[in-house]
Design a protein around this motif. Structure first.
Motif, short mmCIF file in Angstrom:
data_model
loop_
_atom_site.label_atom_id
_atom_site.label_comp_id
_atom_site.label_asym_id
_atom_site.label_seq_id
_atom_site.Cartn_x
_atom_site.Cartn_y
_atom_site.Cartn_z
N PHE A 327 0.83 -1.21 0.00
CA PHE A 327 0.00 0.00 0.00
C PHE A 327 0.85 1.25 0.00
CE2 PHE A 327 -0.39 -0.48 4.81
CZ PHE A 327 0.18 0.74 5.17
N LEU A 328 2.06 1.17 0.55
CA LEU A 328 2.98 2.31 0.50
C LEU A 328 3.22 2.72 -0.96
CD1 LEU A 328 6.42 2.35 2.38
CD2 LEU A 328 6.31 2.91 -0.03
N ASN A 329 3.58 1.74 -1.79
CA ASN A 329 3.81 2.03 -3.21
C ASN A 329 2.53 2.44 -3.92
OD1 ASN A 329 6.63 1.50 -3.41
ND2 ASN A 329 6.26 -0.69 -3.39
N ALA A 330 1.43 1.76 -3.59
CA ALA A 330 0.16 2.07 -4.27
C ALA A 330 -0.33 3.46 -3.92
CB ALA A 330 -0.89 1.03 -3.89
N PHE A 331 -0.21 3.87 -2.66
CA PHE A 331 -0.66 5.21 -2.26
C PHE A 331 0.18 6.29 -2.93
CE2 PHE A 331 -2.76 4.02 2.09
CZ PHE A 331 -3.79 3.39 1.40
N MET A 332 1.50 6.07 -3.00
CA MET A 332 2.34 7.04 -3.69
C MET A 332 1.91 7.20 -5.14
SD MET A 332 6.24 6.43 -2.35
CE MET A 332 6.87 7.54 -3.63
N ALA A 333 1.70 6.07 -5.81
CA ALA A 333 1.30 6.12 -7.23
C ALA A 333 -0.04 6.82 -7.40
CB ALA A 333 1.25 4.70 -7.80
N ALA A 334 -0.93 6.69 -6.40
CA ALA A 334 -2.27 7.26 -6.51
C ALA A 334 -2.26 8.77 -6.58
CB ALA A 334 -3.13 6.79 -5.35
N VAL A 335 -1.26 9.41 -5.97
CA VAL A 335 -1.21 10.87 -5.98
C VAL A 335 -0.18 11.41 -6.96
CG1 VAL A 335 -2.02 11.04 -3.60
CG2 VAL A 335 0.42 10.96 -4.04
N ASN A 336 0.62 10.53 -7.56
CA ASN A 336 1.64 10.99 -8.50
C ASN A 336 1.04 11.62 -9.74
OD1 ASN A 336 3.81 10.23 -6.96
ND2 ASN A 336 4.51 8.59 -8.30
N ARG A 337 1.82 12.47 -10.37
CA ARG A 337 1.47 12.99 -11.68
C ARG A 337 1.57 11.85 -12.71
NH1 ARG A 337 2.22 18.59 -12.59
NH2 ARG A 337 3.11 18.10 -14.63
N PRO A 338 0.91 11.98 -13.87
CA PRO A 338 0.91 10.88 -14.85
C PRO A 338 2.29 10.47 -15.33
CG PRO A 338 -0.80 12.47 -15.39
CD PRO A 338 0.02 13.08 -14.28
N GLU A 339 3.24 11.40 -15.33
CA GLU A 339 4.57 11.05 -15.82
C GLU A 339 5.45 10.42 -14.76
OE1 GLU A 339 5.28 15.29 -14.29
OE2 GLU A 339 3.65 14.13 -15.21
N GLN A 340 5.07 10.54 -13.49
CA GLN A 340 5.97 10.17 -12.41
C GLN A 340 5.91 8.68 -12.07
OE1 GLN A 340 4.47 12.91 -9.43
NE2 GLN A 340 6.24 14.24 -9.65
N PRO A 341 7.01 7.96 -12.21
CA PRO A 341 7.07 6.59 -11.70
C PRO A 341 7.32 6.61 -10.20
CG PRO A 341 9.17 7.16 -12.68
CD PRO A 341 8.27 8.36 -12.85
N LEU A 342 7.34 5.46 -9.59
CA LEU A 342 7.71 5.34 -8.19
C LEU A 342 9.23 5.30 -8.06
CD1 LEU A 342 5.14 2.62 -7.08
CD2 LEU A 342 5.03 5.06 -6.60
N SER A 343 9.71 5.66 -6.89
CA SER A 343 11.14 5.56 -6.62
C SER A 343 11.35 5.50 -5.11
CB SER A 343 11.92 6.74 -7.21
OG SER A 343 11.63 7.94 -6.51
#
Length: 781
Positions: A327-343
């Protein structure tokens, strides 16, 4: 228009327009002797890393005001430019972390002592008008920023001439470190005079004068009255202050990040991502990590070129905390801009023995499991922290503070790292090397793939984690209610993963995309009116919803709000706490075959027209019911249910969320995830969280897959490598060399199937086997 050499696009990290995965190792040049630099750089590369990252501490390079040393004039170890050049010569990219705050166990978190002496007004004032006890500073205080800009004027030219786009190796620059962390964990909210002045201005921009008079019965423009009221807020309006201050703080942090970026660009650093590091994990869990997301997402999504990066310490990945990472990764992705991957800029590596007392010892599976799951979920940068230890240098000007060193850990630092302070290799170094080499063997494929998701998303409300502003009374009361959602979230994610579901998260404080078909949401007693209405509309338009935990009866300010319950036609009853005997929860209707289970606390409700599926035996109180609303259906479950696989899988099936790929291990403990690209190539990721070996039947696989205890596999499905196309395999790829592909053997038979006859040698785990023409399958012991 010329594209930057390093950029983010479509959740990819592109370097020279090629999608890449960066596996970095954190090595602190300033904690090493200049003569050891080459050795640690070599060991970083041999660990399978393709990049190196390091803090660049202000306190090291300007210990004495105005006396900068970035060239090695005072100590050869200060020549950071030379260190970056050596990384470049070794074929490693470099990620710079110049603060101004760096933490890293540095004294003052990396800020020179003289800054505090020159900027006493920048030391925050907090509740009750007290001075903060940490080394935090008011981020936007003009005196502090004046010295920060001067620091950037010195360090940024060193970096700008070494950018990837200038022929160098610098592919990213982190702005500050763990913004908001100090005030979060100390509870010392920054309420300095300049911050309150900015807050007042922000309030006037967002509310009319009449609204402000109703919210705050004091003169916001009177500095004395304002400070007195805010430092000791009355319960009548304290909850208004909590919500307003949290939203203001997000903009405050965003302005700080934007200011730092403007300084970096003014002094030549452009066309690389500017990283914002997100704090939040603790005690081997990530249940508090979304606090950091809540604090900083406005900072790292405010414009192109920013990039949010996680910072987490979870230790071994187990049945208890595996869902935390997910969920840590999923929550980050949920608010990211469309171009932003996770890191991730602090991706825990090493033994975990941070106290240097022999009380902790992670296995190689710790970093291995976390690396694999994070890459599958879309991380394009993992910085293994800390890869190499070292020694804390003495301060030039003794502080007479015990050891006169630049850091707080004594002479040695990083004793838990895979590469010890004296350069010795811990056995975990070899395990990390194996993980990195396995990922890099297929990194060209992984870098351009996305996780496959089933038809369900996890609901995320950033304001559920706006809990860092705490004060006894009304503020703490609301915060405690918000925190109550964390228990249901933990269970919900665990059960979804156990059911084999792959899922993203959806930000419920933004519009819900039409592509979202079902949502599982762990709720508390508080949820804003807008968010409640958004969920009602989602169901009405045909979405399916699982509402788990507490039905909201209040908004984020503690005011009555039952929009969601009213729309369903149910009435919420007071929470029931069991006394000496547990409450017996019984399934009815479609759940009638479920065994009774014991609960100690529930939130019963009058179901109205709902179809009941769970009730209390002793009282007939209802805790589970479903409702047709418009074109969709809402399932409400207000008792925390244990691991009842049939019940949970039935619920998910009714939501229309069945995993596209399953395994048949009824013991559980296996994470199955998958990712694919537009060409239809796929990888199936398997992680065995248990010590027992398991043999799995997997959807679409013609033969069983053997998975050792506490081991993981990344299995190719329909993936082409040169002239070889692997249909499916029980063995993962560990190396490639031209058209040659190496597979990993194991203690049980492994098999590889091909789309067409193989005429060339097939290396398996480093052993070359002659494969006769016409053979489509190979088995290896």
């Amino acid at each position: 228009m010329k594209c930057p050499m390093v950029r983010l696009s479509n959740r990819r990290l592109l370097i020279d327009e090629r999608p890449v995965i960066v596996l970095a190792g954190e090595v602190h040049y300033f904690r090493l002797s200049r003569s050891d630099w080459a050795d640690r750089i070599k060991k970083t590369k041999e660990a399978g890393c393709n990049a190196l990252a390091s803090y660049i501490p202000w306190i090291i390079h300007e210990e004495v005001e105005g006396d900068f040393d970035l060239s090695g004039r005072k100590r050869p170890e200060h020549n950071v430019g030379e260190f970056i050049d050596m990384c470049h010569a070794a074929g490693l990219w470099f990620i710079a972390r110049p603060g101004p705050f760096v933490m890293g166990e540095m004294k003052n978190e990396g800020i020179p002592f003289w800054v505090y002496e020159k900027c006493p007004d920048a030391i925050p004032t907090t509740w009750e008008g007290k001075k903060g006890s940490s080394k935090n500073l008011s981020y936007l205080h003009p005196d502090y920023l004046r010295f920060v800009k001067r620091w950037y004027s010195q360090i940024m030219p060193v970096l700008s001439s070494r950018l990837q786009g200038q022929g160098g190796s610098v592919i990213g620059v982190q702005l500050d470190n763990e913004i908001g962390m100090l005030q979060c964990w100390t509870g010392e909210t920054d309420m300095s005079e300049d911050v309150l002045c900015d807050l007042a201005a922000w309030l006037h921009m967002h509310y009319s004068d009449a609204e402000l008079r109703a919210r705050y019965p004091f003169d916001l423009n009177d500095p004395i009255a304002r400070a007195k009221a805010v430092w000791s807020p009355a319960d009548a309006w304290a909850s208004h202050l909590r919500t307003d201050y949290n939203e203001f703080l997000r903009r405050h942090f965003a302005q700080y990040a934007s200011t730092l970026r403007s300084y970096a660009e003014e002094f030549g650093v452009k066309d690389v991502p500017f990283v914002i590091n997100i704090h939040g994990s603790g005690g081997g869990r990530a249940t508090t990590f979304p606090i950091g997301i809540s604090q900083t997402f406005a900072a790292y999504t405010q414009g192109e070129g920013f990039w949010g990066a996680s910072d987490h310490y979870l230790g071994e990945l187990t049945r208890q905390n595996a869902g935390d990472l997910y969920f840590l990764n999923a929550f980050m992705a949920a608010v990211n801009r469309p171009e932003q991957p996770l890191s991730s800029m602090e991706f825990e590596a090493g033994t975990g023995d941070y106290g240097d007392n022999g009380a902790s010892r992670y296995t190689g599976a710790a970093a291995d499991f976390k690396s694999r799951l994070s890459v599958v979920q879309g991380n394009r940068l993992l910085n293994h922290y800390l890869l190499a230890g070292g020694h804390n240098p003495k301060l030039e000007v003794p502080r007479h503070d015990g050891n006169d060193r630049a850091a707080t850990t004594g002479e040695r630092h990083g004793f838990a790292a895979p590469i010890g302070p004296e350069g010795q290799l811990d056995p975990l170094y070899l395990a990390l090397k194996e993980t990195n080499q396995t990922l890099l063997a297929v990194a060209d494929k992984l870098a351009d793939m996305d996780e496959e998701h089933d038809n369900i998303a996890l609901g995320f409300v950033p304001d559920y984690y706006a809990t860092d502003v705490k004060h006894p009374g009304a503020i703490q009361d609301v915060v405690s209610k918000l925190e109550d959602a964390r228990g249901p979230l933990e269970g919900l994610v665990r059960y979804m993963l156990d059911a084999g579901l792959s899922f993203p998260a959806v930000n419920l404080q933004a519009e819900i995309a039409r592509s979202v078909k079902a949502i599982a949401f762990a709720s508390s007693l508080c949820l804003g009116k807008t968010e409640q209405m958004r969920l009602v509309d989602f169901v009405k338009r045909g979405g399916n919803l699982l509402f788990y935990g507490r039905l909201p009866v209040l908004d984020f300010e503690g005011e009555a709000c039952t929009v969601f319950a009213d729309a369903l036609g149910l009435k919420v009853k007071p929470i029931v706490q069991a006394d000496k005997r547990a409450l017996a929860i019984q399934g009815v209707g479609w759940a009638r075959h479920e065994p009774e289970l014991a609960e100690w606390q529930i939130q019963p409700f009058d179901p109205g027209r709902g179809e009941v599926f769970m009730r209390v035996v002793q009282s007939d109180d209802v805790v589970g019911a479903s409702y047709r609303l418009g074109g969709g259906e809402a399932f409400v479950l207000t008792a925390e249910i244990s691991m009842r696989r049939n019940l949970w899988r039935s619920l998910f099936d009714r939501l229309g969320a069945s995993p596209a790929v399953r395994h048949d291990c009824e013991l559980g403990g296996v994470l199955l995830n998958r990712l694919s690209n537009r060409a239809g190539e796929r990888f199936i990721s398997l992680i065995n969280l248990d010590a027992e070996d398991k043999t799995l039947r997997i959807t679409g696989f013609s033969q069983p897959v053997f998975l050792e205890g506490r081991k993981a596999k990344l299995l190719p499905v329909g993936v082409s490598f040169g002239g070889v196309r692997v249909r499916q395999s029980s063995a993962e790829i560990v190396r490639r060399d031209g058209d040659s592909v190496w597979f990993r053997g194991g203690k049980s038979a492994e098999w590889v199937e091909f789309e067409s006859p193989v005429h060339s040698n097939l290396p398996i785990d480093g052993i070359r086997l002659e494969i006769p023409a016409g053979v489509r399958e190979v088995r290896v012991w």
